[in-house]
Design an enzyme around this catalytic site. Structure first.
Site, PDB file in Angstrom:
ATOM      1  N   HIS A 111       0.858  -1.185   0.000  1.00 37.81           N
ATOM      2  CA  HIS A 111       0.000   0.000   0.000  1.00 37.81           C
ATOM      3  C   HIS A 111       0.893   1.233   0.000  1.00 37.81           C
ATOM      4  O   HIS A 111       1.849   1.295   0.789  1.00 37.81           O
ATOM      5  CB  HIS A 111      -0.905   0.001   1.234  1.00 37.81           C
TER       6      HIS A 111
ATOM      7  N   ALA B 268      -9.383  -9.507   5.451  1.00 34.21           N
ATOM      8  CA  ALA B 268     -10.656  -9.188   4.794  1.00 34.21           C
ATOM      9  C   ALA B 268     -10.896  -7.688   4.658  1.00 34.21           C
ATOM     10  O   ALA B 268     -11.836  -7.280   3.978  1.00 34.21           O
ATOM     11  CB  ALA B 268     -11.813  -9.822   5.570  1.00 34.21           C
TER      12      ALA B 268
END
Length: 212
Positions: A116, A149
């Site tokens: 990221h 998730a």
């Protein structure tokens, strides 16, 4: 007598675009000391440079498009089967622009990593460099994390800092982040391949592999 070198860890890399991070992993894996090899490259679309990079090196490829399946759950299951066919030790999301679903995480959770372009937990989502610039931080960077998730929320493997310059725009800042991100990815995927690691809550703990 020298102990035989262990078999390299098997990497399946998932891409959605140009595959510059993939190329860095392929190049690193050319050195046997790296401890890993890219055994397959998957994508969520056809006709992208990431797939061509793999094909030029003779690496098997596969494509699972969301639109070719009745719903997102069916796509998730198909992607899981396609990845599983190559028996990966680690799965690397290298510019893969889809979230891993429940079936995928049930099979590969704990051994799938992603990057990221921000210092998590700050600035999650698609606009990390832009959000950092707009907020006015003086230091941003990139994060390598184990996929869960959530969106950029998994346990952090490594981070690298990138200063924000006074004359930065989003493109200039993002390019510098990507350069540091790529080096971090190569270094730490190699470490995950060569060493044993465990996930303890949000901590990743490494130890040398038992060579006995």
């Amino acid at each position: 007598m020298t102990a035989p070198r262990p078999e390299p860890a098997r990497l399946v890399v998932l891409v959605s675009g140009s595959g510059t991070n993939l190329q860095a992993l392929i190049d690193a894996a050319a050195d046997p000391a790296y401890g890993a090899q890219v055994v397959a490259v998957g994508a969520d679309r056809h006709d992208i440079e990431g797939l061509r990079r793999a094909e030029r090196r003779g690496i098997p490829t596969f494509v699972e498009r969301v639109g070719d399946h009745p719903d997102r759950a069916a796509w998730d299951e198909a992607l899981t089967r396609a990845v599983e066919a190559h028996r990966p030790d680690l799965v690397v999301l290298a510019g893969f622009m889809k979230l891993a679903g429940p079936a995928f995480l049930a099979r590969f959770g704990g051994r799938t990593v992603n990057t990221h372009p921000a210092l998590s937990p700050s600035f999650p989502g698609m606009r990390g460099p832009q959000d950092a610039l707009e907020y006015g931080v003086r230091i941003t960077g990139a994060t390598l994390f184990v996929v869960d998730a959530g969106v950029d929320t998994g346990p952090i493997v490594a981070q690298v800092a990138v200063p924000v310059e006074d004359d930065d725009d989003v493109e200039a800042l993002h390019e510098r982040i990507k350069t540091s991100e790529r080096a971090m990815l190569v270094e730490w995927v190699g470490k995950m391949a060569r060493e044993d690691f465990t996930i303890d809550g949000r901590r990743i703990r490494f130890q040398p592999k038992d060579q006995s």
